[in-house]
Design an enzyme around this catalytic site. Structure first.
Site, PDB file in Angstrom:
ATOM      1  N   CYS A 174       2.858  -3.311   3.759  1.00  0.00           N
ATOM      2  CA  CYS A 174       1.867  -2.562   4.429  1.00  0.00           C
ATOM      3  C   CYS A 174       2.592  -2.262   5.200  1.00  0.00           C
ATOM      4  CB  CYS A 174       0.544  -2.641   4.169  1.00  0.00           C
ATOM      5  SG  CYS A 174       0.300  -4.408   5.464  1.00  0.00           S
TER       6      CYS A 174
ATOM      7  N   HIS B  40       8.825 -25.151   8.174  1.00  0.00           N
ATOM      8  CA  HIS B  40       6.618 -25.770   9.481  1.00  0.00           C
ATOM      9  C   HIS B  40       5.828 -25.196   8.387  1.00  0.00           C
ATOM     10  CE1 HIS B  40       9.299 -26.112  13.272  1.00  0.00           C
ATOM     11  NE2 HIS B  40       9.881 -26.337  11.924  1.00  0.00           N
ATOM     12  N   ASN B  41       5.928 -24.570   7.825  1.00  0.00           N
ATOM     13  CA  ASN B  41       4.663 -23.998   7.491  1.00  0.00           C
ATOM     14  C   ASN B  41       4.573 -23.938   6.012  1.00  0.00           C
ATOM     15  OD1 ASN B  41       4.490 -21.646  10.214  1.00  0.00           O
ATOM     16  ND2 ASN B  41       3.379 -23.197  10.404  1.00  0.00           N
TER      17      ASN B  41
ATOM     18  N   GLY C 159      -3.025  -6.016   8.166  1.00  0.00           N
ATOM     19  CA  GLY C 159      -3.820  -6.124   7.635  1.00  0.00           C
ATOM     20  C   GLY C 159      -3.389  -6.691   5.915  1.00  0.00           C
TER      21      GLY C 159
ATOM     22  N   HIS D 110       5.053 -31.505   8.955  1.00  0.00           N
ATOM     23  CA  HIS D 110       4.737 -30.552   8.764  1.00  0.00           C
ATOM     24  C   HIS D 110       3.824 -30.510   7.019  1.00  0.00           C
ATOM     25  CE1 HIS D 110       6.935 -29.223  11.549  1.00  0.00           C
ATOM     26  NE2 HIS D 110       8.237 -29.543  10.988  1.00  0.00           N
TER      27      HIS D 110
ATOM     28  N   ASP E  48       0.956  -0.739  -0.251  1.00  0.00           N
ATOM     29  CA  ASP E  48       0.145  -0.342   0.134  1.00  0.00           C
ATOM     30  C   ASP E  48       0.983   1.100  -0.112  1.00  0.00           C
ATOM     31  OD1 ASP E  48       0.922   0.345   2.653  1.00  0.00           O
ATOM     32  OD2 ASP E  48      -1.336   0.085   3.706  1.00  0.00           O
ATOM     33  N   HIS E  49      -0.202   2.698   0.372  1.00  0.00           N
ATOM     34  CA  HIS E  49       0.659   3.737  -0.006  1.00  0.00           C
ATOM     35  C   HIS E  49       1.988   3.427   1.144  1.00  0.00           C
ATOM     36  CE1 HIS E  49      -2.523   3.905   2.773  1.00  0.00           C
ATOM     37  NE2 HIS E  49      -1.501   5.238   3.356  1.00  0.00           N
TER      38      HIS E  49
ATOM     39  N   THR F 176       2.287  -2.722   8.475  1.00  0.00           N
ATOM     40  CA  THR F 176       3.071  -4.069  10.161  1.00  0.00           C
ATOM     41  C   THR F 176       2.581  -4.912   9.298  1.00  0.00           C
ATOM     42  OG1 THR F 176       0.041  -3.895  10.251  1.00  0.00           O
ATOM     43  CG2 THR F 176       1.553  -1.883  11.582  1.00  0.00           C
TER      44      THR F 176
HETATM   45  C1  RB5 Z   1      -2.747   1.966   6.589  1.00  0.00           C
HETATM   46  O1  RB5 Z   1      -2.182   3.294   7.050  1.00  0.00           O
HETATM   47  C2  RB5 Z   1      -1.899   0.910   7.328  1.00  0.00           C
HETATM   48  O2  RB5 Z   1      -3.303   0.777   8.409  1.00  0.00           O
HETATM   49  C3  RB5 Z   1      -1.436   0.062   6.723  1.00  0.00           C
HETATM   50  O3  RB5 Z   1      -0.585  -0.078   5.750  1.00  0.00           O
HETATM   51  C4  RB5 Z   1      -1.598  -1.538   7.557  1.00  0.00           C
HETATM   52  O4  RB5 Z   1      -0.770  -0.779   8.088  1.00  0.00           O
HETATM   53  C5  RB5 Z   1      -3.036  -2.281   8.146  1.00  0.00           C
HETATM   54  O5  RB5 Z   1      -2.661  -3.219   8.367  1.00  0.00           O
END
Ligand code: RB5
Length: 149
Positions: free
Chosen positions: A64, A97-98, A69, A132, A7-8, A66
């Site tokens: 993304c 394993h996965n 998401g 596995h 994403d951005h 984190t």
């Molecule tokens: C975008 O702001 C953020 O929510 C996305 O990049 C991500 O971290 C979602 O899990």
């Protein structure tokens, strides 16, 4: 062929990872996003995940803020085993394993050197199989709505 999407929040890190794939001599397809305009990460995670599930791509990398998401989205697609990993040990074990066929990393959580190490290890570590395989098969069964009991 490796599917890659971000994403951005992770556009810059995606460029870094595409540079690593170039260095490793691996072909990839970029499923977006292509600008830093705010966007909805499920759109891009789903595009890449479907490409892997449909066999158009062998493996996929999602980035993304984190990694969480996009991994949640990818794991809704039947046949996808996406591991959200922001350190090397989990990335390695997700292959051993996965048999993870996608990885998701967080551009707001780790730096580019750690991200490159994670992706390199994830791409070069084989699945161990054996006991596995049975468990991976069970993941697939749950995905198809089958009972394990
Ligand atoms: C975008 O702001 C953020 O929510 C996305 O990049 C991500 O971290 C979602 O899990």
């Amino acid at each position: 062929m490796i599917a890659i999407a971000s994403d951005h929040a992770a556009l810059e890190m995606k460029k870094t990872i595409m540079g690593l794939l170039d260095e490793m001599g691996l072909e990839y397809k970029d499923f977006g996003t292509y600008t830093t305009d705010s966007c909805d990460y499920p759109v891009f995670a789903a595009r890449a995940a479907h490409a892997v599930a449909d066999g158009i791509c062998d493996r996929g990398i999602l980035i993304c803020g984190t990694g969480i998401g996009m991994s949640l989205v990818a794991n809704k697609v039947q046949g996808i085993r996406c591991a959200a990993c922001n350190e090397v040990c989990s990335a390695e074990l997700s292959r051993l394993h996965n048999d993870a066929n996608m990885i998701a990393i967080g551009a707001r959580v780790i730096g580019s050197e750690v991200a490159k190490k994670i992706v390199r290890v994830w791409l070069t570590t084989p699945f161990e199989g054996g006991r596995h395989q049975r468990r991976v098969d069970m993941i697939g069964a749950v995905g198809r709505g089958e009972s394990l009991e």
